[in-house]
Write an enzyme that holds these catalytic residues in place. Structure first.
Site, PDB file in Angstrom:
ATOM      1  N   GLN A 183       0.219  -4.352  -5.155  1.00  0.00           N
ATOM      2  CA  GLN A 183       1.364  -3.510  -5.540  1.00  0.00           C
ATOM      3  C   GLN A 183       2.333  -4.325  -4.691  1.00  0.00           C
ATOM      4  OE1 GLN A 183       2.001  -1.362  -8.131  1.00  0.00           O
ATOM      5  NE2 GLN A 183       3.929  -1.960  -7.872  1.00  0.00           N
ATOM      6  N   ARG A 203       3.572  -6.847 -11.925  1.00  0.00           N
ATOM      7  CA  ARG A 203       2.125  -6.879 -11.567  1.00  0.00           C
ATOM      8  C   ARG A 203       1.557  -7.754 -12.294  1.00  0.00           C
ATOM      9  NH1 ARG A 203      -0.297  -2.485  -9.369  1.00  0.00           N
ATOM     10  NH2 ARG A 203      -1.807  -3.889  -9.198  1.00  0.00           N
ATOM     11  N   ASP A 222       6.580   7.316  -3.338  1.00  0.00           N
ATOM     12  CA  ASP A 222       5.092   7.109  -4.008  1.00  0.00           C
ATOM     13  C   ASP A 222       4.857   8.714  -4.142  1.00  0.00           C
ATOM     14  OD1 ASP A 222       2.670   6.609  -5.242  1.00  0.00           O
ATOM     15  OD2 ASP A 222       1.640   6.046  -3.264  1.00  0.00           O
ATOM     16  N   HIS A 225      -2.941  -0.859  -0.690  1.00  0.00           N
ATOM     17  CA  HIS A 225      -2.631  -1.464  -2.021  1.00  0.00           C
ATOM     18  C   HIS A 225      -1.834  -2.998  -2.012  1.00  0.00           C
ATOM     19  CE1 HIS A 225      -2.411  -1.553  -6.143  1.00  0.00           C
ATOM     20  NE2 HIS A 225      -1.519  -0.795  -6.456  1.00  0.00           N
ATOM     21  N   ARG A 253     -11.452  -1.595  -7.014  1.00  0.00           N
ATOM     22  CA  ARG A 253     -10.473  -0.227  -6.582  1.00  0.00           C
ATOM     23  C   ARG A 253     -11.512   0.897  -6.345  1.00  0.00           C
ATOM     24  NH1 ARG A 253      -5.604   2.434  -9.739  1.00  0.00           N
ATOM     25  NH2 ARG A 253      -4.417   0.274  -8.656  1.00  0.00           N
ATOM     26  N   CYS A 266       5.631   2.509  -7.202  1.00  0.00           N
ATOM     27  CA  CYS A 266       4.657   1.960  -7.934  1.00  0.00           C
ATOM     28  C   CYS A 266       4.081   2.452  -9.140  1.00  0.00           C
ATOM     29  CB  CYS A 266       3.502   1.878  -6.914  1.00  0.00           C
ATOM     30  SG  CYS A 266       2.589   3.269  -6.301  1.00  0.00           S
TER      31      CYS A 266
HETATM   32  N1  NVA Z   1      -0.871   6.143  -3.519  1.00  0.00           N
HETATM   33  C1  NVA Z   1      -1.248   6.217  -4.996  1.00  0.00           C
HETATM   34  C2  NVA Z   1      -0.971   4.721  -5.586  1.00  0.00           C
HETATM   35  C3  NVA Z   1      -1.230   4.928  -7.163  1.00  0.00           C
HETATM   36  C4  NVA Z   1      -0.943   3.398  -7.544  1.00  0.00           C
HETATM   37  C5  NVA Z   1      -2.915   6.560  -5.116  1.00  0.00           C
HETATM   38  O1  NVA Z   1      -3.528   6.167  -4.193  1.00  0.00           O
HETATM   39  O2  NVA Z   1      -3.193   7.382  -6.051  1.00  0.00           O
HETATM   40  N1   CP Z   2       0.570   0.943  -9.482  1.00  0.00           N
HETATM   41  C1   CP Z   2      -0.536   1.070  -9.825  1.00  0.00           C
HETATM   42  O1   CP Z   2      -1.607   0.491  -9.258  1.00  0.00           O
HETATM   43  O2   CP Z   2      -0.873   1.577 -11.103  1.00  0.00           O
HETATM   44  P1   CP Z   2      -2.350   1.841 -11.670  1.00  0.00           P
HETATM   45  O3   CP Z   2      -2.903   2.923 -10.850  1.00  0.00           O
HETATM   46  O4   CP Z   2      -1.900   2.020 -13.048  1.00  0.00           O
HETATM   47  O5   CP Z   2      -3.175   0.468 -11.609  1.00  0.00           O
END
Ligand code: NVA
Ligand code: CP
Length: 300
Positions: free
Chosen positions: A132, A285, A217, A129, A102, A257
């Site tokens: 997800q 997930r 989101d 992502h 990540r 998500c």
């Molecule tokens: N768009 C959000 C998704 C988190 C799971 C982010 O990147 O923070």
């Molecule tokens: N939706 C998602 O990826 O959650 P986290 O940021 O908690 O992993």
């Protein structure tokens, strides 16, 4: 031999994507503690950003399958001190069976994949992502059947999640309506590659007509915290509220998500209402990650 990576949903054929969804549903419905296809295998997980669901689902998934997961933070490894990504990828992949990352920059994941001798999984970047979407699509298939030909609506930021929805529309063949403020549109090249399946609307209500699924989101993603105030102004007309849901089909689902900000991108009434499926979506997930781990790491 180059390993199979999962960087983007476009790495999957539509049959493979549907296969993962059906496998995730089967793994969810028939948990067999004796089924340990990844016994002795190790997944390294590199997190430059916070996570609840992604970390737990990969870690629990590896445990269920008889393997182990290592949580690695750049703060505590040489990655944070500037060791080249190519060297890190070669070294880490020489010791483990898979690597999940990540990262802030999408390029970090693609560079890792270039130099890794084991499968690399994108656990979220600033651009995409895909993990997800495996869970979101599993949730839709479980509750409503195949999503081909359906209408999905994305409301809000044209961000990493929006890009993965555009990819999912391409691979699974559904129509995606997007309502985003002009300054926060998704990447033009990603949209162009998806062709006529993607349609843009000026307001959330206009986009929501005929919707089978409505998704949103956060307005400020991880790494954009300093833009929060400015984004609250830009997105103030983009909340998914009861009026938006009423414009959709009566049996439309709502997904997010998570984590979510009630009262910003979605009203509490909608996210905690009967059309919301956020908790099955979050649980999925785990099942989707297990299907993906089996697909990429199973050696028999
Ligand atoms: N768009 C959000 C998704 C988190 C799971 C982010 O990147 O923070
Ligand atoms: N939706 C998602 O990826 O959650 P986290 O940021 O908690 O992993």
């Amino acid at each position: 031999m180059n390993p199979r990576h999962f960087i983007s949903l476009l790495d999957l054929t539509s049959d493979e994507f549907r296969g993962l969804i059906h496998r995730a549903i089967a793994l969810k419905n028939h948990r067999d503690p004796n089924y340990q296809p990844l016994k002795g295998q190790v997944l390294a997980m590199i997190f430059e950003k916070s996570s609840t669901r992604t970390r737990i689902s990969f870690e629990a998934g590896m445990s269920h399958f008889g393997g182990n997961a290592l949580f690695l933070s750049p703060r505590d490894t040489q990655l944070g001190r500037g060791e080249p990504l190519s060297d890190s990828a070669k070294v880490i992949s020489s010791m483990v069976d898979g690597i999940m990352l990540r990262t802030n920059s999408h390029e970090t994941v693609t560079t890792f994949a270039k130099y890794s001798s084991v499968p690399v999984i994108n656990g979220l970047t600033d651009e995409q992502h895909p993990c997800q979407l495996l869970a979101d699509m599993q949730t839709y298939f479980e509750l409503r059947g195949d999503i081909q030909g359906k209408t999905v609506v994305w409301i809000g930021d044209g961000n990493n999640m929006c890009h993965s929805y555009i990819h999912a529309a391409t691979v699974l063949d559904f129509t995606l309506h997007i309502a985003s403020p002009a300054a926060y549109m998704p990447d033009a090249a990603i949209v162009a590659a998806a062709g006529e399946r993607i349609k843009f609307f000026d307001t959330p209500i206009a986009a929501a007509h005929n919707a089978d699924l409505i998704v949103t989101d956060v307005w400020a993603s991880m790494g954009q915290e300093e833009e929060q105030k400015q984004r609250e102004i830009a997105f103030k007309d983009y909340q998914v509220d009861a009026k938006v849901m009423q414009a959709a089909h009566p049996d439309a689902l709502f997904m997010h998500c998570l984590p979510a900000h009630r009262g910003e991108e979605v009203s509490a009434e909608v996210i905690d209402g009967v059309q919301s499926v956020i908790f099955p979506e979050a649980e999925n997930r785990l099942h989707a990650q297990k299907a993906l781990l089996e697909f990429l790491l199973c050696k028999q």
